[in-house]
Design an enzyme around this catalytic site. Structure first.
Site, PDB file in Angstrom:
ATOM      1  N   SER A 227     -10.928  -1.056   3.097  1.00 19.02           N
ATOM      2  CA  SER A 227     -10.182  -1.102   4.342  1.00 19.02           C
ATOM      3  C   SER A 227      -9.816   0.309   4.764  1.00 19.02           C
ATOM      4  O   SER A 227      -9.126   0.939   3.972  1.00 19.02           O
ATOM      5  CB  SER A 227      -8.801  -1.963   4.009  1.00 19.02           C
ATOM      6  OG  SER A 227      -9.056  -3.238   3.490  1.00 19.02           O
TER       7      SER A 227
ATOM      8  N   ARG B 266       0.913  -1.260  -0.007  1.00 22.55           N
ATOM      9  CA  ARG B 266       0.021   0.037  -0.133  1.00 22.55           C
ATOM     10  C   ARG B 266       0.867   1.393   0.031  1.00 22.55           C
ATOM     11  O   ARG B 266       0.500   2.157   0.641  1.00 22.55           O
ATOM     12  CB  ARG B 266      -0.950  -0.011   1.117  1.00 22.55           C
ATOM     13  CG  ARG B 266      -1.988  -0.946   1.401  1.00 22.55           C
ATOM     14  CD  ARG B 266      -3.075  -1.037   0.095  1.00 22.55           C
ATOM     15  NE  ARG B 266      -3.956  -1.800   0.239  1.00 22.55           N
ATOM     16  CZ  ARG B 266      -3.940  -3.197  -0.036  1.00 22.55           C
ATOM     17  NH1 ARG B 266      -3.030  -3.822  -0.745  1.00 22.55           N
ATOM     18  NH2 ARG B 266      -5.101  -4.020   0.122  1.00 22.55           N
TER      19      ARG B 266
ATOM     20  N   GLU C  26      -5.244   3.743   5.661  1.00 24.02           N
ATOM     21  CA  GLU C  26      -4.915   3.222   4.209  1.00 24.02           C
ATOM     22  C   GLU C  26      -5.778   4.440   3.734  1.00 24.02           C
ATOM     23  O   GLU C  26      -5.167   5.070   2.539  1.00 24.02           O
ATOM     24  CB  GLU C  26      -5.391   2.164   3.876  1.00 24.02           C
ATOM     25  CG  GLU C  26      -5.186   1.657   2.559  1.00 24.02           C
ATOM     26  CD  GLU C  26      -5.892   0.789   2.007  1.00 24.02           C
ATOM     27  OE1 GLU C  26      -5.557  -0.342   2.231  1.00 24.02           O
ATOM     28  OE2 GLU C  26      -6.884   1.048   1.069  1.00 24.02           O
TER      29      GLU C  26
END
Ligand code: FAD
Ligand code: EPU
Length: 338
Positions: free
Chosen positions: A238, A164, A334
């Site tokens: 998420s 990520r 995130e």
């Protein structure tokens, strides 16, 4: 190209948060991007580069210029016996490109089916799912430097992809607009079915001989069964990353919480699913007014309708504090806060 004022951003973010942009423009060509970047009326104000709005949390009205990237189209730019290279505009819907590749039998993206958002945003956080990240099919991208108007090419190494992560979340943050991305797909597939429930789902589907369409269908089926559809309940997937912690810290936690799941990252580091930590801390399915924690996936924060970005932010901070207190692990977001 028309710059609109006081534009409601609710339709442009998958959390369906109400927030207004002072200025808003949709760009369809590189020339339009250059022109808006040079326009003296919009200098020295904050800019937000917007794709599909599926990884954003709008915490307040945006007192600047939102540039919605609509560069469309993709084409094959190179081909040999083993591979095929496809160059796609940043504004192409990611899943549309994946479906094109799956239907043409070009392998490599099928595990990334049904991830929301645009092609241009995908390298930002090196999108990943079901054992694959885009770095594995990434060849290069072209981006315009906001300060100079120069177009630069970023290869895989320069992008510095991680879990990520990419250069665009660090040194290059806020400095570039990604214009197009070139992907290298395979004519002879290597199937990745080791992750999670893919194998079981393929068996349930009665697939005995693997093919990329079947893997894509299985991934879509799994995703639809656990992730809320933003068209029905506002969310951004998420909310936090899965934390990577020192192996020694993991061993100590395992002694205290024997059922804690984990994935090895390296000799010294272990990844722990944030969804498990949040569930164990008691948050799963909890609702607070118009916002809450999804009942099927504790890593997904949701807006049931009318929730404010500030409410989601406050909830995320409470979750972080309680996970820190119970497990000594700091969760990092995130989702990009605006
Ligand atoms: P946006 O939300 O519009 O923008 C995200 C960031 O990228 C912002 O900082 C924005 O300024 C910047 N940006 C956007 N376009 C450009 C551009 N052209 N140039 C420069 N900067 C740009 N992600 C995963 O990795 N794996 C998953 O499995 C996954 N599942 C999800 C499931 C759901 C239901 C949802 C809602 C989200 C999920 N996500 C997942 C997150 C999201 O899909 C990805 O992060 C996606 O790449 C975001 O694309 P976007 O176009 O919506 O980006
Ligand atoms: N878990 C729980 N409770 C929950 C949720 C998860 O205990 O409520 C535990 C379970 O043990 C489960 C494990 O967490 O086995 C992993 O859960 P899941 O397979 O649902 O995946 P995840 O780690 O929560 C990650 C990505 C997703 C991606 C999936 C599939 C991150 C931050 N998230 O989720 O990406 O789709 O794996 O590969 O890495 C996103 O980035 O927005 C996203 C949705």
């Amino acid at each position: 190209m028309t710059v609109q004022t006081n534009v409601q951003l609710k339709p442009f973010n998958t959390f369906s948060i109400e927030a207004k942009a002072k200025y808003f423009v949709e760009v369809f060509t590189i020339e339009e991007i250059k022109s808006i970047l040079q326009n003296p009326d919009y200098q020295n104000i904050e800019r937000l580069i917007l794709g599909g709005g599926s990884n954003l949390l709008l915490t307040k009205d945006f007192d600047g210029l939102v540039i919605k990237i609509n560069l469309k189209g993709f084409e094959v730019v190179r081909e040999d016996d083993e591979n095929i290279w496809i160059k796609s505009g940043a504004g192409v819907v990611w899943h549309d490109l994946v479906m094109h590749c799956v239907n043409q039998n070009y392998a490599g993206m099928e595990n990334l089916s049904l991830i929301p958002g645009t092609v241009g945003a995908a390298p930002m956080q090196n999108i990943g799912a079901y054992g694959i990240e885009i770095k594995e099919v990434f060849e290069e991208l072209e981006a315009i430097e906001i300060a100079t108007g120069q177009i630069k090419i970023f290869d895989k190494q320069t992008c510095n992809f991680g879990y990520r992560e990419s250069i665009f979340k660090h040194e290059a943050k806020g400095k570039f607009i990604i214009l197009n991305v070139t992907f290298k797909l395979n004519k002879k597939p290597t199937f990745h079915v080791e992750y999670g429930a893919i194998k079981d789902t393929l068996t349930e589907m009665g697939i005995s001989e693997l093919n990329i369409k079947a893997i894509s269908d299985a991934v879509i089926h799994i995703r639809q069964s656990k992730l809320p559809n933003p068209a029905e309940i506002g969310n951004a997937g998420s909310f936090f990353k899965n934390p990577e912690i020192p192996k020694t810290q993991f061993e100590a936690l395992k002694a205290q919480f024997p059922t804690i799941p984990s994935y090895p990252v390296s000799e010294t580091t272990t990844k722990v699913p944030a969804g498990w930590l949040i569930e164990q801390a008691g948050w799963k399915g909890q609702r607070f007014g118009n916002v809450g924690v999804h009942a099927k996936q504790a890593l997904v924060l949701v807006n049931y309708g009318g929730g404010r970005g500030e409410d989601i932010k406050a909830l995320s901070q409470k979750i972080q504090a309680s996970v820190q207190e119970k497990f000594g692990i700091q969760l990092s977001a995130e989702v990009n806060f605006v």
